[in-house]
Motif scaffolding. Structure first.
Motif, PDB file in Angstrom:
ATOM      1  N   GLY A  12       0.857  -1.185   0.000  1.00  0.00           N
ATOM      2  CA  GLY A  12       0.000   0.000   0.000  1.00  0.00           C
ATOM      3  C   GLY A  12       0.893   1.235   0.000  1.00  0.00           C
ATOM      4  N   HIS A  13       0.284   2.392   0.235  1.00  0.00           N
ATOM      5  CA  HIS A  13       1.036   3.648   0.170  1.00  0.00           C
ATOM      6  C   HIS A  13       2.260   3.600   1.092  1.00  0.00           C
ATOM      7  CE1 HIS A  13       1.739   7.846  -0.447  1.00  0.00           C
ATOM      8  NE2 HIS A  13       1.595   8.123   0.834  1.00  0.00           N
ATOM      9  N   ARG A  14       2.058   3.087   2.310  1.00  0.00           N
ATOM     10  CA  ARG A  14       3.151   3.067   3.304  1.00  0.00           C
ATOM     11  C   ARG A  14       4.236   2.045   2.930  1.00  0.00           C
ATOM     12  NH1 ARG A  14       5.855   6.055   6.900  1.00  0.00           N
ATOM     13  NH2 ARG A  14       6.645   4.828   8.610  1.00  0.00           N
ATOM     14  N   GLY A  15       3.827   0.859   2.554  1.00  0.00           N
ATOM     15  CA  GLY A  15       4.800  -0.182   2.208  1.00  0.00           C
ATOM     16  C   GLY A  15       5.657   0.243   1.023  1.00  0.00           C
ATOM     17  N   ARG A  16       5.024   0.876   0.044  1.00  0.00           N
ATOM     18  CA  ARG A  16       5.785   1.323  -1.134  1.00  0.00           C
ATOM     19  C   ARG A  16       6.807   2.386  -0.722  1.00  0.00           C
ATOM     20  NH1 ARG A  16       0.471   1.530  -3.306  1.00  0.00           N
ATOM     21  NH2 ARG A  16       0.506   3.803  -3.525  1.00  0.00           N
ATOM     22  N   ALA A  35       9.289  -8.777  -2.339  1.00  0.00           N
ATOM     23  CA  ALA A  35       8.139  -7.924  -2.052  1.00  0.00           C
ATOM     24  C   ALA A  35       6.882  -8.743  -2.266  1.00  0.00           C
ATOM     25  CB  ALA A  35       8.134  -6.711  -2.974  1.00  0.00           C
ATOM     26  N   CYS A  36       5.879  -8.485  -1.432  1.00  0.00           N
ATOM     27  CA  CYS A  36       4.672  -9.309  -1.505  1.00  0.00           C
ATOM     28  C   CYS A  36       3.427  -8.445  -1.326  1.00  0.00           C
ATOM     29  CB  CYS A  36       4.741 -10.368  -0.399  1.00  0.00           C
ATOM     30  SG  CYS A  36       3.209 -11.297  -0.190  1.00  0.00           S
ATOM     31  N   ASP A  37       2.444  -8.681  -2.161  1.00  0.00           N
ATOM     32  CA  ASP A  37       1.108  -8.125  -1.937  1.00  0.00           C
ATOM     33  C   ASP A  37       0.105  -9.041  -2.626  1.00  0.00           C
ATOM     34  OD1 ASP A  37       0.067  -5.036  -1.010  1.00  0.00           O
ATOM     35  OD2 ASP A  37      -1.358  -6.345  -2.039  1.00  0.00           O
ATOM     36  N   SER A  38      -1.052  -9.213  -2.004  1.00  0.00           N
ATOM     37  CA  SER A  38      -2.063 -10.060  -2.628  1.00  0.00           C
ATOM     38  C   SER A  38      -2.642  -9.384  -3.873  1.00  0.00           C
ATOM     39  CB  SER A  38      -3.159 -10.397  -1.616  1.00  0.00           C
ATOM     40  OG  SER A  38      -3.517  -9.240  -0.904  1.00  0.00           O
ATOM     41  N   ASP A  39      -2.385  -8.085  -4.024  1.00  0.00           N
ATOM     42  CA  ASP A  39      -2.852  -7.374  -5.211  1.00  0.00           C
ATOM     43  C   ASP A  39      -1.649  -7.074  -6.125  1.00  0.00           C
ATOM     44  OD1 ASP A  39      -3.861  -5.741  -7.124  1.00  0.00           O
ATOM     45  OD2 ASP A  39      -4.685  -4.237  -5.747  1.00  0.00           O
ATOM     46  N   PRO A  40      -1.449  -7.878  -7.191  1.00  0.00           N
ATOM     47  CA  PRO A  40      -0.256  -7.717  -8.029  1.00  0.00           C
ATOM     48  C   PRO A  40      -0.216  -6.397  -8.796  1.00  0.00           C
ATOM     49  CG  PRO A  40      -1.730  -9.392  -8.930  1.00  0.00           C
ATOM     50  CD  PRO A  40      -2.304  -8.989  -7.608  1.00  0.00           C
ATOM     51  N   VAL A  41      -1.349  -5.737  -8.926  1.00  0.00           N
ATOM     52  CA  VAL A  41      -1.385  -4.453  -9.627  1.00  0.00           C
ATOM     53  C   VAL A  41      -0.440  -3.453  -8.951  1.00  0.00           C
ATOM     54  CG1 VAL A  41      -2.893  -2.440 -10.022  1.00  0.00           C
ATOM     55  CG2 VAL A  41      -3.702  -4.741 -10.572  1.00  0.00           C
ATOM     56  N   LEU A  42      -0.321  -3.562  -7.631  1.00  0.00           N
ATOM     57  CA  LEU A  42       0.517  -2.620  -6.885  1.00  0.00           C
ATOM     58  C   LEU A  42       2.001  -2.813  -7.194  1.00  0.00           C
ATOM     59  CD1 LEU A  42      -1.335  -2.779  -3.453  1.00  0.00           C
ATOM     60  CD2 LEU A  42      -1.580  -1.091  -5.272  1.00  0.00           C
ATOM     61  N   THR A  46       2.103   1.580 -12.190  1.00  0.00           N
ATOM     62  CA  THR A  46       2.460   2.833 -11.505  1.00  0.00           C
ATOM     63  C   THR A  46       1.294   3.291 -10.623  1.00  0.00           C
ATOM     64  OG1 THR A  46       3.820   3.420 -13.393  1.00  0.00           O
ATOM     65  CG2 THR A  46       3.259   5.200 -11.888  1.00  0.00           C
ATOM     66  N   GLN A  47       1.610   3.621  -9.357  1.00  0.00           N
ATOM     67  CA  GLN A  47       0.580   4.046  -8.399  1.00  0.00           C
ATOM     68  C   GLN A  47       0.681   5.534  -8.110  1.00  0.00           C
ATOM     69  OE1 GLN A  47      -1.752   1.689  -7.321  1.00  0.00           O
ATOM     70  NE2 GLN A  47      -0.688   0.503  -8.897  1.00  0.00           N
ATOM     71  N   TRP A  48      -0.252   6.026  -7.324  1.00  0.00           N
ATOM     72  CA  TRP A  48      -0.326   7.433  -6.904  1.00  0.00           C
ATOM     73  C   TRP A  48       1.040   7.897  -6.355  1.00  0.00           C
ATOM     74  CZ3 TRP A  48      -1.510   9.139  -1.459  1.00  0.00           C
ATOM     75  CH2 TRP A  48      -1.741  10.515  -1.394  1.00  0.00           C
ATOM     76  N   LEU A  49       1.509   9.033  -6.791  1.00  0.00           N
ATOM     77  CA  LEU A  49       2.765   9.660  -6.366  1.00  0.00           C
ATOM     78  C   LEU A  49       4.016   8.910  -6.822  1.00  0.00           C
ATOM     79  CD1 LEU A  49       2.015  10.845  -2.673  1.00  0.00           C
ATOM     80  CD2 LEU A  49       1.803  12.150  -4.798  1.00  0.00           C
ATOM     81  N   GLN A  50       3.855   7.963  -7.727  1.00  0.00           N
ATOM     82  CA  GLN A  50       5.030   7.254  -8.258  1.00  0.00           C
ATOM     83  C   GLN A  50       5.282   7.679  -9.703  1.00  0.00           C
ATOM     84  OE1 GLN A  50       4.119   3.079  -5.918  1.00  0.00           O
ATOM     85  NE2 GLN A  50       4.920   2.967  -7.952  1.00  0.00           N
ATOM     86  N   GLN A  51       6.561   7.644 -10.098  1.00  0.00           N
ATOM     87  CA  GLN A  51       6.923   7.911 -11.495  1.00  0.00           C
ATOM     88  C   GLN A  51       6.938   6.625 -12.303  1.00  0.00           C
ATOM     89  OE1 GLN A  51       7.436  11.105 -12.304  1.00  0.00           O
ATOM     90  NE2 GLN A  51       7.143  11.638 -10.150  1.00  0.00           N
ATOM     91  N   LYS A  52       7.141   5.509 -11.596  1.00  0.00           N
ATOM     92  CA  LYS A  52       7.214   4.218 -12.289  1.00  0.00           C
ATOM     93  C   LYS A  52       6.742   3.124 -11.335  1.00  0.00           C
ATOM     94  CE  LYS A  52      12.167   4.220 -11.324  1.00  0.00           C
ATOM     95  NZ  LYS A  52      13.511   4.202 -11.858  1.00  0.00           N
ATOM     96  N   PRO A  53       6.453   1.928 -11.848  1.00  0.00           N
ATOM     97  CA  PRO A  53       5.940   0.863 -10.981  1.00  0.00           C
ATOM     98  C   PRO A  53       7.003   0.316 -10.024  1.00  0.00           C
ATOM     99  CG  PRO A  53       6.132   0.087 -13.253  1.00  0.00           C
ATOM    100  CD  PRO A  53       6.483   1.542 -13.276  1.00  0.00           C
ATOM    101  N   MET A  54       6.551  -0.343  -8.970  1.00  0.00           N
ATOM    102  CA  MET A  54       7.466  -0.886  -7.951  1.00  0.00           C
ATOM    103  C   MET A  54       8.467  -1.868  -8.554  1.00  0.00           C
ATOM    104  SD  MET A  54       6.968   0.692  -5.221  1.00  0.00           S
ATOM    105  CE  MET A  54       8.008  -0.132  -4.049  1.00  0.00           C
ATOM    106  N   LYS A  55       8.044  -2.611  -9.559  1.00  0.00           N
ATOM    107  CA  LYS A  55       8.972  -3.611 -10.130  1.00  0.00           C
ATOM    108  C   LYS A  55      10.209  -2.935 -10.707  1.00  0.00           C
ATOM    109  CE  LYS A  55       6.552  -4.009 -14.524  1.00  0.00           C
ATOM    110  NZ  LYS A  55       5.807  -4.864 -15.427  1.00  0.00           N
ATOM    111  N   LEU A 176      -5.604   7.834  -0.257  1.00  0.00           N
ATOM    112  CA  LEU A 176      -5.137   6.990   0.844  1.00  0.00           C
ATOM    113  C   LEU A 176      -6.118   5.869   1.175  1.00  0.00           C
ATOM    114  CD1 LEU A 176      -3.526   9.554   3.338  1.00  0.00           C
ATOM    115  CD2 LEU A 176      -2.373   7.736   2.092  1.00  0.00           C
ATOM    116  N   THR A 177      -7.396   6.083   0.865  1.00  0.00           N
ATOM    117  CA  THR A 177      -8.367   5.048   1.244  1.00  0.00           C
ATOM    118  C   THR A 177      -8.674   4.054   0.122  1.00  0.00           C
ATOM    119  OG1 THR A 177     -10.051   6.705   0.820  1.00  0.00           O
ATOM    120  CG2 THR A 177      -9.563   6.246   3.113  1.00  0.00           C
ATOM    121  N   VAL A 178      -8.099   4.271  -1.064  1.00  0.00           N
ATOM    122  CA  VAL A 178      -8.429   3.389  -2.181  1.00  0.00           C
ATOM    123  C   VAL A 178      -8.169   1.920  -1.833  1.00  0.00           C
ATOM    124  CG1 VAL A 178      -7.807   2.741  -4.538  1.00  0.00           C
ATOM    125  CG2 VAL A 178      -8.050   5.136  -3.949  1.00  0.00           C
ATOM    126  N   HIS A 179      -6.959   1.644  -1.315  1.00  0.00           N
ATOM    127  CA  HIS A 179      -6.594   0.253  -1.018  1.00  0.00           C
ATOM    128  C   HIS A 179      -6.582  -0.017   0.480  1.00  0.00           C
ATOM    129  CE1 HIS A 179      -5.371  -1.060  -5.024  1.00  0.00           C
ATOM    130  NE2 HIS A 179      -4.963   0.180  -5.201  1.00  0.00           N
TER     131      HIS A 179
END
Ligand SMILES: NC(=O)c1ccc[n+]([C@@H]2O[C@H](COP(=O)([O-])OP(=O)(O)OC[C@H]3O[C@@H](n4cnc5c(N)ncnc54)[C@H](O)[C@@H]3O)[C@@H](O)[C@H]2O)c1
Length: 379
Positions: A12-16, A35-42, A46-55, A176-179
């Motif tokens: 989520g926002h904090r883990g990222r 890194a692990c999340d049950s939601d692979p989209v994260l 690319t998520q909120w406030l990111q320039q590129k995806p976590m991968k 912040l409440t999306v996920h």
């Protein structure tokens, strides 16, 4: 030197943010390997406030959708648990059962049974737990601790804290409440760790009694929780803390304020009140020549030792300080992390008892902890 191998669960926002902090600011001693999340989209998008995806942000990490698979297949030294605020304990226990160290975000546990299980898991493990209580690391809190340790405040007998999250229908609050279901559901007083953690740094006694009341929900259609919770905590010797916590509100003020009344002095950190009134830290003391009058301290959020460190960031540098202290303790082979599980439970369990008191219309409850001889997992 071999780098400390870090795994993170919860993107989520904090883990990222925390995983990125490790990767960017601690490259000299640590690396995120899983890194692990049950939601692979994260992970993939690319998520909120990111320039590129976590991968792309964590190029050395293998991604898992299944937490147990991550623990069993990847060599990890420290697991960072960044799942929602009410679901940390089971993740920490799984890692401790495998003798891995754990960094757990706060609050530490969601109920008394979890506190019992987590305490026992750490005692049985070769791993140990660091509590991610970043407000304990703020510069103005270090100043409070220093004033206390030098005897300039005397013995604190009454303290106050408030954590007022002002966001209401802002882009930030929506994002912040999306996920984050916990942000809609968690009773405000359960998120008491940012307020109690710093004050407990200058208290030897544990908090022992609580009364708490909640307002119910008057205006937030998006939430099922009280708009505001107010609690009074007390130690056996009568030291009293008043704490105010909210869901959302319209105040538009800075979030974190603290006041300490001692037998020889007084300290306050008042967060901002609009642009005209920035945050300020002040004190007075009977015992320091020249500080008999109310005196401003030049202490902000950043701890002194990081002021000239361009990598120190996250909640005014407190996130950096947390990780720096944890990695240093790990490399030194310290028997305990600087903010231990015990400290985490000291600041978390009062919120669980307070919620129960609120459900019972303000009944005064006695609190126990896993290290007490009369510890019980029943209220
Ligand atoms: N210390 C601070 O300043 C601070 C600030 C914000 C949040 N937090 C804490 O950080 C933590 C995370 O907050 P957040 O807002 O990012 O939460 P969040 O709910 O947005 O994110 C949690 C993530 O965990 C994932 N998850 C849940 N169960 C899982 C499972 N079984 N396996 C794998 N992934 C799973 C979810 O899919 C989600 O992406 C919370 O504990 C919160 O209290 C601390």
């Amino acid at each position: 030197m071999e780098k400390i191998r870090v795994g993170v669960v919860g993107l989520g926002h904090r883990g990222r943010h925390m995983a990125r902090l490790v990767q960017d600011a601690f490259d000299h001693c640590a690396t995120v390997v899983a890194a692990c999340d049950s939601d692979p989209v994260l992970w993939h998008e690319t998520q909120w406030l990111q320039q590129k995806p976590m991968k792309e942000i964590l190029p050395n990490a293998v991604f898992y959708e299944n937490y147990i698979e991550m623990l069993d297949h990847c060599k990890i030294d420290i697991v960072m648990v960044e799942t929602g605020a009410d679901v940390h304990a089971s993740f920490c226990i799984e890692a401790l059962n495998r003798n891995m160290d754990v960094f757990s975000d706060i609050p530490s546990v969601a109920n008394l049974k979890e506190a019992d299980a987590l305490w026992k898991a750490e005692q049985a493990s070769k791993g140990k737990l660091m509590t991610g209580a970043n407000p304990n690391e703020w510069g103005f809190i270090n100043a409070l601790v220093d004033l206390y340790q030098k005897g300039l405040l005397g013995k604190p007998y009454y303290m106050e804290a408030e954590y007022i999250h002002s966001s209401l229908n802002t882009v930030e609050s929506k994002e912040l409440t999306v996920h984050s279901p916990w942000r809609k559901l968690l009773c405000p007083i359960r998120y008491c760790t940012h307020s109690l953690g710093p004050l407990l740094r200058i208290m030897e006694e544990d908090l022992r009694y609580v009364v708490c009341m909640g307002t119910g929900n008057h205006f937030d259609d998006d939430s099922q929780k009280d708009n505001m919770s107010a609690a009074l905590f007390q130690t056996e010797s009568g030291v009293t803390i008043r704490l105010l916590r909210n869901g959302k509100c319209r105040a538009g003020i800075g979030s974190h304020s603290y006041r300490v009344f001692g037998t020889k002095g007084y300290y306050e950190r008042l967060d901002s009140r609009g642009a005209q009134y920035p945050a300020v830290t002040r004190f007075r003391s009977d015992d320091l020549y020249g500080a008999h009058d109310f005196t401003i301290l030049p202490s902000g959020m950043m701890a002194n030792e990081y002021i000239y460190n361009p990598k120190a960031s996250g909640h005014g540098g407190a996130d950096y300080a947390l990780m720096d202290h944890m990695f240093t303790a790990y490399l030194n082979g310290d028997a305990e992390y600087p903010i231990s599980l015990r400290e985490g439970l000291r600041m978390t369990l009062p919120g669980i008892f307070a919620e129960e008191s609120s459900k019972r219309k303000g009944e005064r409850l006695r609190m126990t902890y896993p290290w007490d001889s009369d510890w019980s997992t029943e209220f």
